[in-house]
Design a protein around this motif. Structure first.
Motif, PDB file in Angstrom:
ATOM      1  N   ASP A 234       4.303   3.298  -4.184  1.00  0.00           N
ATOM      2  CA  ASP A 234       5.228   2.883  -5.240  1.00  0.00           C
ATOM      3  C   ASP A 234       6.332   3.940  -5.277  1.00  0.00           C
ATOM      4  N   PRO A 235       7.586   3.513  -5.508  1.00  0.00           N
ATOM      5  CA  PRO A 235       8.649   4.518  -5.599  1.00  0.00           C
ATOM      6  C   PRO A 235       8.611   5.291  -6.915  1.00  0.00           C
ATOM      7  N   ALA A 236       7.877   4.792  -7.901  1.00  0.00           N
ATOM      8  CA  ALA A 236       7.885   5.408  -9.237  1.00  0.00           C
ATOM      9  C   ALA A 236       6.697   6.355  -9.402  1.00  0.00           C
ATOM     10  N   GLU A 237       6.977   7.648  -9.252  1.00  0.00           N
ATOM     11  CA  GLU A 237       5.899   8.641  -9.425  1.00  0.00           C
ATOM     12  C   GLU A 237       5.364   8.638 -10.853  1.00  0.00           C
ATOM     13  N   GLY A 238       6.236   8.282 -11.801  1.00  0.00           N
ATOM     14  CA  GLY A 238       5.817   8.234 -13.206  1.00  0.00           C
ATOM     15  C   GLY A 238       4.761   7.169 -13.468  1.00  0.00           C
ATOM     16  N   MET A 239       4.633   6.218 -12.557  1.00  0.00           N
ATOM     17  CA  MET A 239       3.556   5.219 -12.635  1.00  0.00           C
ATOM     18  C   MET A 239       2.329   5.753 -11.882  1.00  0.00           C
ATOM     19  N   MET A 240       2.571   6.187 -10.655  1.00  0.00           N
ATOM     20  CA  MET A 240       1.435   6.541  -9.790  1.00  0.00           C
ATOM     21  C   MET A 240       0.658   7.766 -10.267  1.00  0.00           C
ATOM     22  N   LYS A 241       1.279   8.566 -11.126  1.00  0.00           N
ATOM     23  CA  LYS A 241       0.545   9.765 -11.571  1.00  0.00           C
ATOM     24  C   LYS A 241      -0.703   9.390 -12.374  1.00  0.00           C
ATOM     25  N   TYR A 242      -0.795   8.136 -12.792  1.00  0.00           N
ATOM     26  CA  TYR A 242      -1.980   7.679 -13.533  1.00  0.00           C
ATOM     27  C   TYR A 242      -3.070   7.106 -12.620  1.00  0.00           C
ATOM     28  N   ALA A 243      -2.790   7.044 -11.328  1.00  0.00           N
ATOM     29  CA  ALA A 243      -3.793   6.469 -10.413  1.00  0.00           C
ATOM     30  C   ALA A 243      -5.059   7.331 -10.398  1.00  0.00           C
ATOM     31  N   LYS A 244      -6.182   6.694 -10.225  1.00  0.00           N
ATOM     32  CA  LYS A 244      -7.467   7.402 -10.198  1.00  0.00           C
ATOM     33  C   LYS A 244      -7.559   8.285  -8.943  1.00  0.00           C
ATOM     34  N   ALA A 245      -8.455   9.256  -9.017  1.00  0.00           N
ATOM     35  CA  ALA A 245      -8.579  10.236  -7.932  1.00  0.00           C
ATOM     36  C   ALA A 245      -8.986   9.592  -6.610  1.00  0.00           C
ATOM     37  N   TYR A 246      -9.668   8.461  -6.658  1.00  0.00           N
ATOM     38  CA  TYR A 246     -10.103   7.828  -5.406  1.00  0.00           C
ATOM     39  C   TYR A 246      -8.982   7.051  -4.719  1.00  0.00           C
ATOM     40  N   VAL A 247      -7.792   7.043  -5.316  1.00  0.00           N
ATOM     41  CA  VAL A 247      -6.646   6.353  -4.709  1.00  0.00           C
ATOM     42  C   VAL A 247      -5.720   7.392  -4.081  1.00  0.00           C
ATOM     43  N   GLN A 248      -5.436   7.200  -2.788  1.00  0.00           N
ATOM     44  CA  GLN A 248      -4.478   8.085  -2.117  1.00  0.00           C
ATOM     45  C   GLN A 248      -3.074   7.515  -2.372  1.00  0.00           C
ATOM     46  N   THR A 249      -2.208   8.294  -3.005  1.00  0.00           N
ATOM     47  CA  THR A 249      -0.899   7.756  -3.393  1.00  0.00           C
ATOM     48  C   THR A 249       0.219   8.254  -2.482  1.00  0.00           C
ATOM     49  N   HIS A 250       1.221   7.391  -2.290  1.00  0.00           N
ATOM     50  CA  HIS A 250       2.409   7.747  -1.519  1.00  0.00           C
ATOM     51  C   HIS A 250       3.632   7.236  -2.270  1.00  0.00           C
ATOM     52  N   LYS A 251       4.593   8.112  -2.479  1.00  0.00           N
ATOM     53  CA  LYS A 251       5.849   7.672  -3.067  1.00  0.00           C
ATOM     54  C   LYS A 251       6.657   6.998  -1.963  1.00  0.00           C
ATOM     55  N   ALA A 252       6.777   5.696  -2.020  1.00  0.00           N
ATOM     56  CA  ALA A 252       7.472   4.949  -0.960  1.00  0.00           C
ATOM     57  C   ALA A 252       7.770   3.547  -1.455  1.00  0.00           C
ATOM     58  N   SER A 253       8.708   2.916  -0.760  1.00  0.00           N
ATOM     59  CA  SER A 253       9.073   1.537  -1.088  1.00  0.00           C
ATOM     60  C   SER A 253       8.416   0.572  -0.123  1.00  0.00           C
ATOM     61  N   ALA A 254       8.247  -0.631  -0.600  1.00  0.00           N
ATOM     62  CA  ALA A 254       7.622  -1.679   0.211  1.00  0.00           C
ATOM     63  C   ALA A 254       8.436  -1.971   1.468  1.00  0.00           C
ATOM     64  N   GLU A 255       9.742  -1.716   1.392  1.00  0.00           N
ATOM     65  CA  GLU A 255      10.626  -2.035   2.519  1.00  0.00           C
ATOM     66  C   GLU A 255      10.543  -0.984   3.627  1.00  0.00           C
ATOM     67  N   ALA A 256       9.906   0.139   3.370  1.00  0.00           N
ATOM     68  CA  ALA A 256       9.782   1.208   4.384  1.00  0.00           C
ATOM     69  C   ALA A 256       8.433   1.884   4.176  1.00  0.00           C
ATOM     70  N   LEU A 257       7.388   1.218   4.596  1.00  0.00           N
ATOM     71  CA  LEU A 257       6.038   1.754   4.368  1.00  0.00           C
ATOM     72  C   LEU A 257       5.768   2.921   5.332  1.00  0.00           C
ATOM     73  N   PRO A 258       5.278   4.037   4.817  1.00  0.00           N
ATOM     74  CA  PRO A 258       5.111   5.236   5.653  1.00  0.00           C
ATOM     75  C   PRO A 258       3.782   5.264   6.410  1.00  0.00           C
ATOM     76  N   PHE A 259       3.499   4.175   7.113  1.00  0.00           N
ATOM     77  CA  PHE A 259       2.225   4.054   7.818  1.00  0.00           C
ATOM     78  C   PHE A 259       2.463   3.497   9.212  1.00  0.00           C
ATOM     79  N   GLU A 260       1.518   3.795  10.091  1.00  0.00           N
ATOM     80  CA  GLU A 260       1.615   3.270  11.452  1.00  0.00           C
ATOM     81  C   GLU A 260       1.276   1.782  11.466  1.00  0.00           C
ATOM     82  N   ASN A 261       1.673   1.138  12.532  1.00  0.00           N
ATOM     83  CA  ASN A 261       1.304  -0.267  12.726  1.00  0.00           C
ATOM     84  C   ASN A 261      -0.226  -0.399  12.685  1.00  0.00           C
ATOM     85  N   ASP A 262      -0.701  -1.545  12.266  1.00  0.00           N
ATOM     86  CA  ASP A 262      -2.140  -1.883  12.342  1.00  0.00           C
ATOM     87  C   ASP A 262      -3.033  -0.880  11.610  1.00  0.00           C
ATOM     88  N   SER A 263      -2.645  -0.497  10.414  1.00  0.00           N
ATOM     89  CA  SER A 263      -3.388   0.542   9.684  1.00  0.00           C
ATOM     90  C   SER A 263      -4.376  -0.003   8.653  1.00  0.00           C
TER      91      SER A 263
END
Ligand SMILES: C[S@@+](CC[C@H](N)C(=O)[O-])C[C@H]1O[C@@H](n2cnc3c(N)ncnc32)[C@H](O)[C@@H]1O
Length: 132
Positions: free
Chosen positions: A67-96
């Motif tokens: 999610d681009p909004a860190e102010g939202m993601m800071k509430y994510a639970k510890a078991y969630v790995q968070t990345h500040k990013a937009s859906a239009e440019a996902l910071p992951f390799e193909n087939d992940s």
């Protein structure tokens, strides 16, 4: 434009109420066949509420949120790995990922076509996407 970065506390307090119980049940049914340790990507995750619902029935999966909004993601639970990013440019390799989920987020994306292309790119062959 909705100032999501400042709405984390609101979504963290009230976010779960927008989803009826039936949606949570269906999400669990959808996730049930996945092998343990499958990778689940929540796109436009906000506070990670869909990861939270998913974890309640499948705590053996790996949850990643963007999610681009860190102010939202800071509430994510510890078991969630968070990345500040937009859906239009996902910071992951193909087939992940085995699954991509979007909860009340797709209609907020700047470029839906690009976001869906990115979703397909990061999904493994046979992976599935769910929009709620
Ligand atoms: C209505 S909230 C839903 C959040 C969460 N999925 C939920 O169900 O509570 C929409 C989310 O989409 C995110 N968003 C907006 N534009 C985005 C983009 N281009 N890429 C990814 N996320 C985006 C916002 O920051 C916000 O957290």
């Amino acid at each position: 434009m909705i100032p999501f970065n400042h709405l984390g506390i609101v979504f963290n307090t009230f976010g779960s109420f927008i989803y009826p119980r039936s949606v949570r049940t269906e999400l669990c049914t959808f996730l049930q066949p996945l092998p343990s340790q499958s990778k689940v990507l929540d796109i436009g995750a906000g506070t990670g509420i869909l990861c939270q619902f998913s974890y309640e029935c499948r705590e053996d999966l790996n949850f990643v949120a963007v999610d681009p909004a860190e102010g939202m993601m800071k509430y994510a639970k510890a078991y969630v790995q968070t990345h500040k990013a937009s859906a239009e440019a996902l910071p992951f390799e193909n087939d992940s990922f085995d699954v991509a989920m979007m909860g009340e987020s797709l209609h907020h994306f700047r470029d839906v076509d690009e976001a869906l292309k990115e979703t397909v790119r990061v999904l493994k062959s046979g992976g599935e996407a769910v929009y709620i």
